[in-house]
Scaffold this active site. Structure first.
Site, PDB file in Angstrom:
ATOM      1  N   ASP A 180       0.862  -1.185   0.000  1.00 49.66           N
ATOM      2  CA  ASP A 180       0.000   0.000   0.000  1.00 49.66           C
ATOM      3  C   ASP A 180       0.901   1.239   0.000  1.00 49.66           C
ATOM      4  O   ASP A 180       2.133   1.134  -0.144  1.00 49.66           O
ATOM      5  CB  ASP A 180      -0.997  -0.033   1.164  1.00 49.66           C
ATOM      6  CG  ASP A 180      -0.359   0.212   2.523  1.00 49.66           C
ATOM      7  OD1 ASP A 180       0.889   0.275   2.599  1.00 49.66           O
ATOM      8  OD2 ASP A 180      -1.097   0.344   3.521  1.00 49.66           O
ATOM      9  N   CYS A 187       2.949  -3.349   4.021  1.00 51.39           N
ATOM     10  CA  CYS A 187       2.101  -2.208   4.369  1.00 51.39           C
ATOM     11  C   CYS A 187       2.789  -1.533   5.547  1.00 51.39           C
ATOM     12  O   CYS A 187       3.964  -1.828   5.817  1.00 51.39           O
ATOM     13  CB  CYS A 187       0.656  -2.630   4.656  1.00 51.39           C
ATOM     14  SG  CYS A 187       0.403  -3.748   6.044  1.00 51.39           S
ATOM     15  N   THR A 205       2.509  -1.657   8.904  1.00 52.23           N
ATOM     16  CA  THR A 205       2.951  -2.605   9.933  1.00 52.23           C
ATOM     17  C   THR A 205       3.166  -4.009   9.392  1.00 52.23           C
ATOM     18  O   THR A 205       3.798  -4.835  10.063  1.00 52.23           O
ATOM     19  CB  THR A 205       1.876  -2.720  11.029  1.00 52.23           C
ATOM     20  OG1 THR A 205       0.651  -3.138  10.399  1.00 52.23           O
ATOM     21  CG2 THR A 205       1.673  -1.399  11.754  1.00 52.23           C
ATOM     22  N   HIS A 261      10.618 -24.327   8.515  1.00 50.73           N
ATOM     23  CA  HIS A 261       9.556 -25.119   9.148  1.00 50.73           C
ATOM     24  C   HIS A 261       8.170 -24.870   8.563  1.00 50.73           C
ATOM     25  O   HIS A 261       7.317 -25.745   8.653  1.00 50.73           O
ATOM     26  CB  HIS A 261       9.509 -24.831  10.661  1.00 50.73           C
ATOM     27  CG  HIS A 261      10.631 -25.485  11.414  1.00 50.73           C
ATOM     28  ND1 HIS A 261      10.656 -25.571  12.791  1.00 50.73           N
ATOM     29  CD2 HIS A 261      11.773 -26.085  10.982  1.00 50.73           C
ATOM     30  CE1 HIS A 261      11.758 -26.206  13.175  1.00 50.73           C
ATOM     31  NE2 HIS A 261      12.465 -26.513  12.095  1.00 50.73           N
ATOM     32  N   HIS A 286       7.709 -31.440   8.912  1.00 45.62           N
ATOM     33  CA  HIS A 286       7.141 -30.096   8.733  1.00 45.62           C
ATOM     34  C   HIS A 286       6.181 -30.058   7.547  1.00 45.62           C
ATOM     35  O   HIS A 286       5.207 -29.296   7.544  1.00 45.62           O
ATOM     36  CB  HIS A 286       8.258 -29.069   8.577  1.00 45.62           C
ATOM     37  CG  HIS A 286       9.180 -29.038   9.753  1.00 45.62           C
ATOM     38  ND1 HIS A 286       8.752 -28.644  11.003  1.00 45.62           N
ATOM     39  CD2 HIS A 286      10.475 -29.412   9.892  1.00 45.62           C
ATOM     40  CE1 HIS A 286       9.755 -28.755  11.857  1.00 45.62           C
ATOM     41  NE2 HIS A 286      10.802 -29.223  11.204  1.00 45.62           N
ATOM     42  N   ARG A 325       2.925 -31.362   8.735  1.00 47.10           N
ATOM     43  CA  ARG A 325       2.226 -30.363   9.552  1.00 47.10           C
ATOM     44  C   ARG A 325       1.557 -29.292   8.703  1.00 47.10           C
ATOM     45  O   ARG A 325       0.383 -28.959   8.911  1.00 47.10           O
ATOM     46  CB  ARG A 325       3.195 -29.740  10.557  1.00 47.10           C
ATOM     47  CG  ARG A 325       3.621 -30.723  11.631  1.00 47.10           C
ATOM     48  CD  ARG A 325       4.756 -30.181  12.484  1.00 47.10           C
ATOM     49  NE  ARG A 325       5.213 -31.222  13.421  1.00 47.10           N
ATOM     50  CZ  ARG A 325       6.321 -31.140  14.134  1.00 47.10           C
ATOM     51  NH1 ARG A 325       7.097 -30.069  14.049  1.00 47.10           N
ATOM     52  NH2 ARG A 325       6.674 -32.113  14.945  1.00 47.10           N
TER      53      ARG A 325
HETATM   54  C1  RB5 Z   1      -2.074   2.596   6.571  1.00 45.90           C
HETATM   55  O1  RB5 Z   1      -2.190   3.768   7.327  1.00 45.90           O
HETATM   56  C2  RB5 Z   1      -1.916   1.391   7.476  1.00 45.90           C
HETATM   57  O2  RB5 Z   1      -3.080   1.150   8.179  1.00 45.90           O
HETATM   58  C3  RB5 Z   1      -1.518   0.180   6.672  1.00 45.90           C
HETATM   59  O3  RB5 Z   1      -0.354   0.445   5.964  1.00 45.90           O
HETATM   60  C4  RB5 Z   1      -1.216  -1.097   7.438  1.00 45.90           C
HETATM   61  O4  RB5 Z   1      -0.286  -0.864   8.445  1.00 45.90           O
HETATM   62  C5  RB5 Z   1      -2.386  -1.870   7.886  1.00 45.90           C
HETATM   63  O5  RB5 Z   1      -2.261  -2.924   8.506  1.00 45.90           O
END
Ligand code: RB5
Length: 146
Positions: free
Chosen positions: A12, A69, A71, A102, A137, A140
């Site tokens: 994103d 993205c 996070t 794994h 693995h 699994r």
């Molecule tokens: C965008 O602001 C943010 O929400 C997105 O990049 C991501 O981290 C969502 O999980």
């Protein structure tokens, strides 16, 4: 080019710049890179791009994908809804290595607001260099989609 040297990548806006750098890193290593977008820092919904990469891996068009993205959380939640996708959100080398050894991870997920460029390159390199151990693995992971 063979499927093993082809990777589909998507992000994103929050990780657009890191996606572009990883794309260059992969191209420099001789990979064919399919870019599923996004193509700028304009705000988008990560789900759209996560689905594009996840579908391509889920249906076997690509053996490996990379998603980014802010996070990495939204992308991993999205990608892991698809059959045969084993998306691993990692920000350390040990987890990346184990996700291949794994779990046979087939999508690497990175947080563009979590990892810096140099660490991201090292995570990608480790992920690509590490083979699945198979054996117990394999038994699994075969039960994940049941
Ligand atoms: C965008 O602001 C943010 O929400 C997105 O990049 C991501 O981290 C969502 O999980």
């Amino acid at each position: 080019m063979g499927k093993d040297r082809s990777i589909i990548i998507g992000s994103d806006h929050a990780a657009y710049e890191l996606k572009e750098k990883i794309k260059t890193y992969l191209l420099d290593m001789g990979y064919h890179v399919e870019d599923a977008g996004t193509n700028s820092t304009a705000a988008v919904n990560y789900v759209e791009y996560g689905k594009k990469v996840a579908v391509a891996v889920s249906d076997g068009h690509y053996l490996k994908g990379i998603l980014l993205c802010g996070t990495g959380l939204g992308m991993s939640m999205t990608a892991n809804r698809f059959p045969h996708v084993r998306a691993a959100l990692c920000s350390d080398i040990f987890s990346v290595k184990m996700s291949r050894l794994h779990n046979d991870s087939n999508i690497l997920v990175l947080g563009g607001r979590i990892v810096g460029d140099i660490l991201a390159f090292a995570l990608v390199q480790t992920w690509l260099d590490t083979e699945f151990e198979g054996g117990r693995h394999l038994e699994r992971i075969q039960t994940i989609d049941m």
